[in-house]
Design a protein around this motif. Structure first.
Motif, short mmCIF file in Angstrom:
data_model
loop_
_atom_site.label_atom_id
_atom_site.label_comp_id
_atom_site.label_asym_id
_atom_site.label_seq_id
_atom_site.Cartn_x
_atom_site.Cartn_y
_atom_site.Cartn_z
N SER A 185 10.79 3.06 9.11
CA SER A 185 10.31 4.81 8.81
C SER A 185 9.05 4.75 8.83
O SER A 185 8.25 6.28 9.91
N LEU A 186 8.25 4.13 8.30
CA LEU A 186 6.74 4.10 8.68
C LEU A 186 6.15 3.94 10.48
O LEU A 186 5.56 4.28 11.42
N ARG A 187 7.03 3.27 11.04
CA ARG A 187 7.22 3.19 12.43
C ARG A 187 7.85 4.08 13.25
O ARG A 187 7.48 4.12 14.37
N GLU A 188 8.62 4.13 13.05
CA GLU A 188 9.44 5.71 13.76
C GLU A 188 7.97 6.51 13.69
O GLU A 188 8.16 7.11 14.43
N GLN A 189 7.75 6.88 12.07
CA GLN A 189 6.96 8.06 12.03
C GLN A 189 5.46 7.73 13.37
O GLN A 189 4.53 9.19 14.23
N PHE A 190 5.39 6.54 12.54
CA PHE A 190 4.49 6.30 14.09
C PHE A 190 4.41 6.53 15.39
O PHE A 190 3.35 7.38 16.36
N ILE A 191 5.10 5.70 15.91
CA ILE A 191 6.36 6.38 16.59
C ILE A 191 5.77 7.86 17.48
O ILE A 191 5.74 8.22 18.56
N ALA A 192 6.63 8.43 16.46
CA ALA A 192 7.19 9.85 16.71
C ALA A 192 5.36 10.66 16.87
O ALA A 192 5.04 11.83 17.43
N LYS A 193 4.43 10.77 15.96
CA LYS A 193 2.89 10.84 15.63
C LYS A 193 2.48 10.34 17.69
O LYS A 193 1.45 11.25 18.01
N ILE A 200 1.16 -1.25 -0.18
CA ILE A 200 -0.18 0.39 -0.05
C ILE A 200 0.85 1.33 -0.47
O ILE A 200 1.96 0.96 0.70
N ALA A 201 0.35 2.14 -0.73
CA ALA A 201 0.88 3.83 -0.83
C ALA A 201 1.23 4.19 0.52
O ALA A 201 -0.22 4.05 1.31
N ILE A 202 1.45 4.36 1.52
CA ILE A 202 1.73 5.30 2.93
C ILE A 202 1.16 7.11 2.67
O ILE A 202 1.94 7.33 3.02
N THR A 203 0.35 6.59 2.87
CA THR A 203 -0.88 8.22 2.85
C THR A 203 -1.07 8.85 4.22
O THR A 203 -1.45 7.96 5.34
N PHE A 204 -1.45 9.82 4.07
CA PHE A 204 -1.87 10.68 5.34
C PHE A 204 -3.13 9.72 5.90
O PHE A 204 -3.26 9.64 7.22
N ASP A 205 -4.00 9.36 4.74
CA ASP A 205 -5.36 8.70 6.18
C ASP A 205 -4.85 7.38 6.78
O ASP A 205 -5.56 6.60 7.59
N PHE A 206 -4.09 6.99 5.76
CA PHE A 206 -4.14 5.40 6.12
C PHE A 206 -2.79 5.71 7.34
O PHE A 206 -2.96 4.51 8.38
N ILE A 207 -2.32 6.43 7.47
CA ILE A 207 -1.57 6.59 8.19
C ILE A 207 -2.77 7.45 10.10
O ILE A 207 -2.20 7.30 11.47
N SER A 208 -3.47 7.87 9.75
CA SER A 208 -4.32 8.74 10.10
C SER A 208 -4.87 7.24 11.57
O SER A 208 -5.50 7.39 11.79
N GLU A 209 -5.86 6.12 9.97
CA GLU A 209 -6.19 5.32 9.95
C GLU A 209 -5.65 4.55 11.24
O GLU A 209 -5.99 3.66 12.49
N LEU A 210 -4.23 4.21 11.28
CA LEU A 210 -3.45 3.44 12.04
C LEU A 210 -3.06 3.79 13.63
O LEU A 210 -3.12 3.27 14.99
N LEU A 211 -3.32 4.71 13.34
CA LEU A 211 -3.08 6.74 14.48
C LEU A 211 -4.43 5.81 15.65
O LEU A 211 -4.59 5.55 16.69
N ALA A 212 -5.67 5.65 15.13
CA ALA A 212 -6.79 5.33 15.68
C ALA A 212 -6.37 3.99 16.02
O ALA A 212 -7.79 3.98 17.09
N LYS A 213 -6.25 3.06 15.90
CA LYS A 213 -5.73 1.61 16.88
C LYS A 213 -4.74 1.66 16.86
O LYS A 213 -4.52 0.80 17.24
N ASN A 214 -4.25 3.09 17.46
CA ASN A 214 -2.83 2.38 18.08
C ASN A 214 -2.06 1.79 19.49
O ASN A 214 -1.45 1.16 19.84
N SER A 215 -3.17 0.88 20.31
CA SER A 215 -3.62 0.65 21.73
C SER A 215 -3.28 -0.96 20.84
O SER A 215 -3.11 -1.64 21.94
N TRP A 216 -3.85 -0.99 20.00
CA TRP A 216 -3.95 -2.59 19.09
C TRP A 216 -2.94 -3.02 17.91
O TRP A 216 -3.01 -4.07 17.57
N VAL A 217 -2.45 -2.07 17.32
CA VAL A 217 -1.98 -1.96 16.14
C VAL A 217 -0.37 -1.43 16.59
O VAL A 217 -0.28 0.06 17.29
N GLU A 218 0.01 -2.35 16.27
CA GLU A 218 2.52 -1.85 16.18
C GLU A 218 2.03 -2.21 14.62
O GLU A 218 2.57 -3.66 13.96
#
Length: 158
Positions: A106-114, A82-100
């Motif tokens: 690079s996405l892992r680092e961005q996810f943790i930073a957010k 998948i292309a890593i877009t803003f809306d994809f990252i937002s969806e992952l952040l909404a699930k951050n308690s249950w998704v790693e």
């Protein structure tokens, strides 16, 4: 906007050869950025999230890689192309308690930073731990996340 012109008697027609499925195939939602190329993304899902992903996949490219049930926290790994877009990252952040995010780094680092940008408030501490309200930080091995109703509590080793 400096100038707006309303065109009378004009309309837009979708080209006859337009294939919406093909146009959006590399994206999570409706945000399209042709400069982005699809990447391999691996997510680790905990709790009931694997069942949710099985029932309602995040993306058509989703593949279940492995399920580990004998770990302290059972989990399932899912792969996406998948292309890593803003809306994809937002969806992952909404699930951050249950998704790693496992890959790409690079996405892992961005996810943790957010997640780390999320405001927190220390509400107590004891010896080696601080109790923090308001932030969940999946993906960090030094943090245990407990969901208490609608609030997420994180116990952070000092």
């Amino acid at each position: 906007m400096l100038n707006l012109e309303i065109l009378q008697d004009s309309h837009y027609s979708i080209p006859a050869d337009f294939d919406a499925k093909l146009f959006f195939e590399n994206y999570f939602g409706v945000y399209v950025d042709p400069s982005l190329t699809p990447e391999r993304v691996v997510l680790r899902a905990y709790g009931k999230q694997p069942d949710y992903f099985r029932t309602l996949p995040l993306h058509p490219s989703q593949k279940e890689l492995a399920t580990v049930t004998d770990a302290t926290e059972p989990y399932t790994d899912f792969e996406y192309h998948i292309a890593i877009t803003f809306d994809f990252i937002s969806e992952l952040l909404a699930k951050n308690s249950w998704v790693e995010v496992m890959e790409p780094a690079s996405l892992r680092e961005q996810f943790i930073a957010k997640i780390e940008e999320t405001p927190t408030k220390e509400i107590g501490s004891c010896d080696d731990y601080s109790i923090v309200a308001g932030k969940s930080v999946s993906g960090r091995t030094d943090i245990n996340v407990k969901s208490l109703g609608r609030k997420v509590m994180s116990v952070i080793k000092k």
